[in-house]
Structure formats: C-alpha cells, structure tokens
Design an enzyme around this catalytic site. Structure first.
Site, PDB file in Angstrom:
ATOM      1  N   ASP A 139     -10.306  -3.693  -4.436  1.00 28.66           N
ATOM      2  CA  ASP A 139      -9.419  -2.631  -3.963  1.00 28.66           C
ATOM      3  C   ASP A 139      -9.546  -1.447  -4.915  1.00 28.66           C
ATOM      4  OD1 ASP A 139      -7.344  -0.999  -3.142  1.00 28.66           O
ATOM      5  OD2 ASP A 139      -5.818  -2.565  -3.185  1.00 28.66           O
ATOM      6  N   HIS A 177      -7.694  -5.233  -0.286  1.00 29.37           N
ATOM      7  CA  HIS A 177      -6.555  -4.445   0.171  1.00 29.37           C
ATOM      8  C   HIS A 177      -6.215  -4.811   1.613  1.00 29.37           C
ATOM      9  CE1 HIS A 177      -4.085  -0.778  -0.427  1.00 29.37           C
ATOM     10  NE2 HIS A 177      -4.161  -0.704   0.896  1.00 29.37           N
ATOM     11  N   SER A 207       0.827  -1.191   0.000  1.00 26.10           N
ATOM     12  CA  SER A 207       0.000   0.000   0.000  1.00 26.10           C
ATOM     13  C   SER A 207       0.873   1.258   0.000  1.00 26.10           C
ATOM     14  CB  SER A 207      -0.976  -0.030   1.177  1.00 26.10           C
ATOM     15  OG  SER A 207      -1.948   0.975   1.043  1.00 26.10           O
TER      16      SER A 207
END
Length: 348
Positions: A286, A316, A191
């Site tokens: 996501d 995610h 991320s």
C-alpha cells in the site's frame, strides 16, 4: 453478464486453486517488494485488474460503477445474527443516508461506533463496507452506524468530512437509541474514511469537545502530499496506486486547497496530544503504509494509547475482500477483536 452469485462462485473457485497454480496464472513467481511477500490471492486479483482500464481513465460516475461491481464479487455476505436498518442523520447540507448494524448479542456496555467507508472521497458507498461493519458489530457486540457521506467532485473538500463529523456528533448524542451508553461513541473508517476519523478527533479537540471513546484507522490516508518511500515502493500496487491516489485528490480537493492543511492531512497537525485511544491498521502492499505507521507512532508519542498492526501480505482495501481472500477475512476479525479490547480500555 453473469449474475453476481455466478461471478462469486467462479472467483472463489479460481482462488481455491493451489498457490503455485495461482501464481502461474498471475504471470509468474512470488511478488516480493520492500521486504514483503504479496498474498497469492491478491496477486491473482491484481493480475486480473491489470487487464481492465485504470480508474484514472474513467469519469467519477463510471469509476463508482466499476468499483462497485468489482467489490461486490469479492466481499462476503453480511454476518449471521446481525441485522441492518436504514437511517437518516441530520447533516450540514440535508439528510445524510446511513445504516445501523445491530448484533443479536449486543453488549449494552459497548459504545456505538460511527464508520466511514473508503474511496478517496470520490467512490464508495454503504455497500462498500457492509461486510466489515457486520464483522465489527458481531465481534465487538456493538451497534455500528455506517455513514454515506457526500462525494467529490460533486461535493469537494470539506463536504464529506463535515458529514462524518455531523454524523458522529448526532450519533454520540443519540447513543442510547442504538443500545449503547449515553453520550459515548467511537469513530472509525478505512482509507479516506480513516482520514475522516482521524480529523474528527482533531476537530473535536479544536472545539473543546470530548474525544471519541476510540478511533479506528484502517490503512488511513494521513498526508495527501506524502513523499515517503512507500509511495514509490508500492506506487503501482493493486488496488491503490500512486496515480489513482493522485486521481482521487484531483477530484477531492479544490484548486485553492492546501495539501498541508491538517483538515486534509492530519499527520501535518503539529500537536496530537489529548486525542482518543487508537487502533491503527495498515496493509503492507500500500503506498499509504508509511504514513499510517507514522501517524500511529506520533499518537503514541503524544500520549494516546495506541495499537498498531501492519498486515504485510495484504493490500489496500482488504476490508472489502473478505469473501475472496482468506487472510483478509482473518485480518478483519482480528481488527474487530482489537477494537473490542480498545473499547474495554485494554489498550496501553
């Protein structure tokens, strides 16, 4: 409140129920969006999270506590045979806390990997990615240095990025200390950590320095101003939604920062030639899936050996779900296998 051990036991017992029961407890049928079907265990977790206040209603400090508590119940214990040691690394604003993970069967030919955790630049810590770092260390058979970079809004852009860049340079220059080949290191993150890892490669190129041996980008944020279809299709996904992404960026960026700056949005960099070989991973459910895929495609088109894989049924943050979601644990081990192949030069 029940102890962490009790919370984990209850959660794993519930998640072991048959799929039809999990879907019924989650409010109904199959979740199918954008041509993808959500894993029923993540569907159950999402239904539970929907009953709690959104992160967007919390102050950053409260969001950190809430996230840490939730993730602790879902993550797996550290891999057997991997030892962890505290570490401090000299940084641009003082010592940077870190941890090094060393497998019992370390391969001296495998470069050390520097890893940055997820959290939008606002939440997350060394515990957030401990299970995944342990998986990487054990399967790749390399040392992994996990970096506890500074967080916003106390330290806005580019503080966290500068910490990760400093940690990478120091680790590369001290690689033999961690049992790896001298002067070599890989960079990775998930991320926002993936955002940092991508930008570290670009920054090293700008400085005329050698590239990392490999870049591992797991569901990376590569364009903070993205308007791709996945930002709408999965705009209300769990655990990252479009409103939460906007909350993160509202704290991470300062009022004068330009979202199109490649040091915020590496996908906006016009020239991606000469960057490290890459393993790029996305999750299907996501809002960032399109931009991760786009960055992988551009790396490949620019000549960097690149492997891209999307785990369509996952969401995610799945690197932190290894103790609760079977498919997430399997995915993390597959990713570690891809990293090993990349470090052995087998990415084409």
């Amino acid at each position: 409140m029940a102890s962490l051990g009790v919370q984990r036991f209850i959660l794993r017992t519930l998640l072991s129920l048959p799929t039809p029961v999990l879907r019924l407890m989650s409010g109904g049928g199959v979740v199918y969006q954008g041509g993808r079907t959500l894993d029923p265990k993540i569907q159950f977790l999402a239904a539970g999270a929907a009953r709690s206040p959104s992160m967007t209603t919390l102050a950053p400090e409260a969001a950190r506590r809430s996230s840490a508590q939730g993730m602790a119940a879902m993550t797996a214990p550290l891999e057997a045979g991997v030892r962890v040691e505290p570490l401090t690394i000299p940084g641009p604003a003082g010592e940077i806390p870190a941890r090094v993970y060393r497998p019992a069967s370390q391969d001296a030919t495998m470069p050390v990997m520097v890893f940055a955790h997820f959290g939008g630049g606002v939440i997350g810590d060394l515990d957030t990615c401990e299970a995944f770092c342990g998986i990487l260390a054990k399967i790749v058979r390399c040392a992994v240095v996990s970096v506890d970079y500074r967080l916003a809004p106390e330290h806005r852009f580019p503080a966290g990025l500068e910490d990760v860049l400093a940690a990478f340079s120091w680790t590369r220059d001290n690689a033999e200390r961690f049992g790896g080949p001298a002067g070599q290191a890989a960079i990775g993150g998930d991320s926002m950590g993936g955002n940092f890892a991508a930008i570290v490669c670009q920054e090293l190129k700008r400085k005329g320095e050698a590239q990392p041996v490999l870049q591992l980008l797991v569901y990376p944020c590569t364009d903070v101003a993205s308007e791709t279809p996945s930002m709408t299709t999965y705009g209300e996904a769990f655990p990252l939604s479009r409103p939460i992404m906007e909350w993160f960026m509202g704290h991470y960026m300062g009022p004068g920062d330009d979202p199109a700056d490649p040091r915020l949005s590496p996908l906006r960099e016009p020239d991606l030639t000469g960057l490290a070989p890459a393993v790029v991973i996305t999750a299907g459910f996501d809002p960032l899936v399109d931009q991760g895929e786009a960055y992988a495609r551009r790396l490949r088109d620019a000549g960097s050996p690149t492997v891209y894989r999307c785990y369509d049924s996952l969401a995610h943050g799945f690197t932190a779900f290894t103790g609760a979601v079977t498919c997430a644990d399997v995915a993390c081990r597959e990713i570690a296998g891809l990293v090993r192949e990349g470090l052995e030069g087998r990415i084409r």
